[in-house]
Scaffold this motif. Structure first.
Motif, PDB file in Angstrom:
ATOM      1  N   LYS B 124      44.603  15.209  40.649  1.00 33.80           N
ATOM      2  CA  LYS B 124      44.951  16.056  41.780  1.00 33.80           C
ATOM      3  C   LYS B 124      45.500  15.209  42.928  1.00 33.80           C
ATOM      4  O   LYS B 124      46.503  15.549  43.523  1.00 33.80           O
ATOM      5  CB  LYS B 124      43.721  16.830  42.247  1.00 33.80           C
ATOM      6  CG  LYS B 124      44.073  17.811  43.337  1.00 33.80           C
ATOM      7  CD  LYS B 124      42.914  18.632  43.797  1.00 33.80           C
ATOM      8  CE  LYS B 124      43.372  19.552  44.912  1.00 33.80           C
ATOM      9  NZ  LYS B 124      42.278  20.331  45.466  1.00 33.80           N
ATOM     10  N   SER B 125      44.809  14.076  43.208  1.00 34.55           N
ATOM     11  CA  SER B 125      45.224  13.294  44.376  1.00 34.55           C
ATOM     12  C   SER B 125      46.559  12.588  44.129  1.00 34.55           C
ATOM     13  O   SER B 125      47.278  12.279  45.063  1.00 34.55           O
ATOM     14  CB  SER B 125      44.140  12.293  44.766  1.00 34.55           C
ATOM     15  OG  SER B 125      43.918  11.416  43.715  1.00 34.55           O
ATOM     16  N   THR B 126      46.902  12.333  42.871  1.00 36.69           N
ATOM     17  CA  THR B 126      48.226  11.768  42.599  1.00 36.69           C
ATOM     18  C   THR B 126      49.245  12.874  42.312  1.00 36.69           C
ATOM     19  O   THR B 126      50.331  12.608  41.817  1.00 36.69           O
ATOM     20  CB  THR B 126      48.171  10.797  41.413  1.00 36.69           C
ATOM     21  OG1 THR B 126      47.522  11.454  40.330  1.00 36.69           O
ATOM     22  CG2 THR B 126      47.410   9.543  41.742  1.00 36.69           C
ATOM     23  N   GLU B 127      48.840  14.108  42.607  1.00 42.13           N
ATOM     24  CA  GLU B 127      49.711  15.275  42.518  1.00 42.13           C
ATOM     25  C   GLU B 127      50.261  15.519  41.126  1.00 42.13           C
ATOM     26  O   GLU B 127      51.334  16.082  40.946  1.00 42.13           O
ATOM     27  CB  GLU B 127      50.849  15.179  43.549  1.00 42.13           C
ATOM     28  CG  GLU B 127      50.260  15.130  44.944  1.00 42.13           C
ATOM     29  CD  GLU B 127      51.293  15.274  46.038  1.00 42.13           C
ATOM     30  OE1 GLU B 127      52.465  15.029  45.759  1.00 42.13           O
ATOM     31  OE2 GLU B 127      50.897  15.629  47.151  1.00 42.13           O
ATOM     32  N   GLN B 128      49.517  15.073  40.114  1.00 40.13           N
ATOM     33  CA  GLN B 128      49.941  15.384  38.746  1.00 40.13           C
ATOM     34  C   GLN B 128      49.754  16.860  38.448  1.00 40.13           C
ATOM     35  O   GLN B 128      50.555  17.457  37.725  1.00 40.13           O
ATOM     36  CB  GLN B 128      49.120  14.577  37.741  1.00 40.13           C
ATOM     37  CG  GLN B 128      49.391  13.094  37.783  1.00 40.13           C
ATOM     38  CD  GLN B 128      48.540  12.357  36.772  1.00 40.13           C
ATOM     39  OE1 GLN B 128      48.403  12.791  35.641  1.00 40.13           O
ATOM     40  NE2 GLN B 128      47.969  11.242  37.179  1.00 40.13           N
ATOM     41  N   SER B 130      49.966  19.397  40.611  1.00 36.68           N
ATOM     42  CA  SER B 130      51.013  20.236  41.198  1.00 36.68           C
ATOM     43  C   SER B 130      52.343  20.013  40.485  1.00 36.68           C
ATOM     44  O   SER B 130      53.125  20.966  40.361  1.00 36.68           O
ATOM     45  CB  SER B 130      51.146  19.999  42.702  1.00 36.68           C
ATOM     46  OG  SER B 130      50.543  18.812  43.076  1.00 36.68           O
ATOM     47  N   SER B 131      52.594  18.789  40.005  1.00 36.48           N
ATOM     48  CA  SER B 131      53.854  18.601  39.268  1.00 36.48           C
ATOM     49  C   SER B 131      53.850  19.410  37.984  1.00 36.48           C
ATOM     50  O   SER B 131      54.869  19.953  37.583  1.00 36.48           O
ATOM     51  CB  SER B 131      54.114  17.130  38.936  1.00 36.48           C
ATOM     52  OG  SER B 131      53.178  16.301  39.500  1.00 36.48           O
ATOM     53  N   GLU B 133      52.348  22.240  37.556  1.00 38.16           N
ATOM     54  CA  GLU B 133      52.638  23.620  37.923  1.00 38.16           C
ATOM     55  C   GLU B 133      54.124  23.806  38.143  1.00 38.16           C
ATOM     56  O   GLU B 133      54.708  24.813  37.744  1.00 38.16           O
ATOM     57  CB  GLU B 133      51.861  23.991  39.187  1.00 38.16           C
ATOM     58  CG  GLU B 133      50.509  24.601  38.872  1.00 38.16           C
ATOM     59  CD  GLU B 133      49.638  24.756  40.107  1.00 38.16           C
ATOM     60  OE1 GLU B 133      50.157  24.595  41.227  1.00 38.16           O
ATOM     61  OE2 GLU B 133      48.433  25.019  39.941  1.00 38.16           O
ATOM     62  N   TYR B 222      38.611  19.589  40.327  1.00 37.11           N
ATOM     63  CA  TYR B 222      39.734  20.452  40.655  1.00 37.11           C
ATOM     64  C   TYR B 222      39.782  20.749  42.139  1.00 37.11           C
ATOM     65  O   TYR B 222      40.843  20.986  42.705  1.00 37.11           O
ATOM     66  CB  TYR B 222      39.586  21.753  39.873  1.00 37.11           C
ATOM     67  CG  TYR B 222      40.881  22.435  39.566  1.00 37.11           C
ATOM     68  CD1 TYR B 222      41.773  21.879  38.644  1.00 37.11           C
ATOM     69  CD2 TYR B 222      41.233  23.629  40.193  1.00 37.11           C
ATOM     70  CE1 TYR B 222      42.958  22.504  38.355  1.00 37.11           C
ATOM     71  CE2 TYR B 222      42.426  24.254  39.901  1.00 37.11           C
ATOM     72  CZ  TYR B 222      43.287  23.688  38.981  1.00 37.11           C
ATOM     73  OH  TYR B 222      44.463  24.309  38.693  1.00 37.11           O
ATOM     74  N   PRO B 226      42.007  15.344  48.114  1.00 32.47           N
ATOM     75  CA  PRO B 226      42.868  14.392  47.402  1.00 32.47           C
ATOM     76  C   PRO B 226      42.907  13.021  48.052  1.00 32.47           C
ATOM     77  O   PRO B 226      43.973  12.495  48.354  1.00 32.47           O
ATOM     78  CB  PRO B 226      44.232  15.081  47.410  1.00 32.47           C
ATOM     79  CG  PRO B 226      44.205  15.999  48.547  1.00 32.47           C
ATOM     80  CD  PRO B 226      42.792  16.379  48.802  1.00 32.47           C
TER      81      PRO B 226
END
Lengths: 150, 262
Positions: B124-128, B130-131, B133, B222, B226
């Motif tokens: 989550k904190s490395t935005e994997q 959101s990518s 999604e 989850y 982050p």
């Protein structure tokens, strides 16, 4: 290659888990694969003194059944004990005696049967008439005290 | 005025908790819905490997020690009454009903739960997440669901293995070392242990603990802040919350399943 190792070890793990469950079922709980046939008898006692469900029923010191239920009949002030006995153990005559006994000094209560001499045998749903309730220590001591006093 | 502020703070905290619980429930329900799917099965295998197979070593080592130590303690007490053969029954009952499910779940929370939280938290904190999604991949389905199911499958199996190893550990100590009669040891066990009442209900506990631990672990990951600190906090929370919940639920389950003391 890596996926293969993962799949093999997962398969082995699941197999080990299922085997462990099987081991527990067979070795630890000792389930009989062929469910041995049983029949039910009842007996009325004046006092069962803390006899419990699942207590054993023995004949000549050999366990041949279990107590399945204990009810109280308030009208007669008696305890009605339902027990399941193995058919394999053989037949009991109608004048079989039943006693509530104690295993050791501190042990659990169990039912001891004494084979009778009649030719007729007890069938499923039959009742053992010749019964003897448990010895309650307080009552014995009470009797002793009154007798010593007189 | 101060009293009002304290009450307001209390209310805010309570609302936050309830909101979190709601988010966790929605996430859990959606994720469980996410399987089964042909292409996801390899993801599930990978997670059973990570959570189950890799936990085997710690489970087996702990089980052996616990079984051995229980046998020693039972023996020293029972030998005074000449009832040392009852070591087998005592050992099996305590392990199957309580210690097996509880200790396995606690170890699982420490070994696997914390890993789940850290992994998902870092994603989550490395935005994997959101990518994913953005690419149209549902992270609940691809990341969360396999971990939930893997935990639910692995923990009961681990519990069964734990029980067997612990009983054998106890058997080795009491039979080989303390000289308990093996016949009395094993037959006492088979006489009193019941399939559903002792083994089945223990497994029900394991299943409930599996759901609790994986749910808490996945949700904490989850829902983490982050940041590095956030992940650390979330991992700690996973272990603390799961442990407390396991012990509390164990009491509730014991009460409801064995409460009929007749």
């Amino acid at each position: 290659m890596r996926m293969r190792i993962v799949e093999i070890s997962v398969g082995g793990f699941v197999l080990a888990g299922v085997l462990a469950l099987l081991f527990l079922a067979v070795r630890v709980s000792g389930i009989d694969v062929q469910d041995s046939a049983t029949y039910t008898l009842t007996a009325r006692f004046s006092d069962v003194a803390g006899l419990k469900r699942r207590a054993k029923v023995s004949l000549a010191g050999v366990t041949i059944g279990r107590v399945v239920d204990i009810k109280v009949d308030a009208a007669y002030g008696e305890a009605v004990v339902y027990m399941e006995l193995d058919v394999d153990a053989g037949e009991l005559s109608t004048d079989t005696g039943a006693q509530v006994l104690t295993e050791g000094i501190l042990g659990a209560r169990y039912i001891g049967l004494l084979q009778g001499a009649e030719d007729d045998v007890l069938v499923d749903g039959g009742e053992i008439v010749d019964t003897q309730g448990a010895l309650v220590l307080e009552r014995i001591i009470g009797d002793l005290v009154t007798r010593l006093g007189s | 005025m101060l009293a009002l502020q304290i009450i307001r703070l209390l209310g805010r905290r309570a609302l936050e908790r309830i909101e979190g619980l709601g988010r966790a429930t929605i996430m859990w329900a959606l994720a469980l819905w996410g399987l089964p799917n042909r292409t996801d099965i390899s993801l599930l295998f990978q997670q059973i490997y990570n959570l189950g197979v890799l936990s085997l070593v710690i489970i087996i080592l702990s089980a052996f020690s616990i079984g051995a130590v229980l046998a020693l303690q039972f023996y020293t007490q029972l030998v005074r009454f000449g009832a040392q053969e009852a070591v087998g029954v005592g050992l099996a009952m305590v392990l199957l009903r309580e210690l097996g499910p509880v200790v396995t779940a606690l170890l699982f929370a420490g070994r696997a739960g914390s890993a789940i939280t850290a992994e998902i938290g870092l994603m989550k904190s490395t935005e994997q997440l959101s990518s994913m999604e953005m690419m149209g991949v549902d992270p609940l389905r691809r990341i969360v669901a396999p971990r939930l199911w893997a935990g639910i499958i692995s923990l009961p199996l681990l519990t069964a293995i734990f029980n067997v190893v612990a009983i054998y550990g106890g058997a080795i100590v009491s039979i080989e070392w303390l000289g308990v009669d093996p016949g009395g040891f094993w037959s006492g066990m088979t006489d009193f242990v019941q399939l559903w009442n002792d083994i089945g209900k223990g497994m029900v506990k394991a299943l409930v603990f599996a759901i609790i631990v994986t749910w808490i672990a996945v949700y904490q990951g989850y829902d983490t802040l982050p940041t590095a600190e956030g992940i650390g906090l979330a991992t700690t929370r996973t272990v603390v919350h799961s442990s407390v919940m396991i012990l509390a639920m164990d009491f509730v389950l014991t009460l409801t399943m064995y409460g009929d003391f007749n």
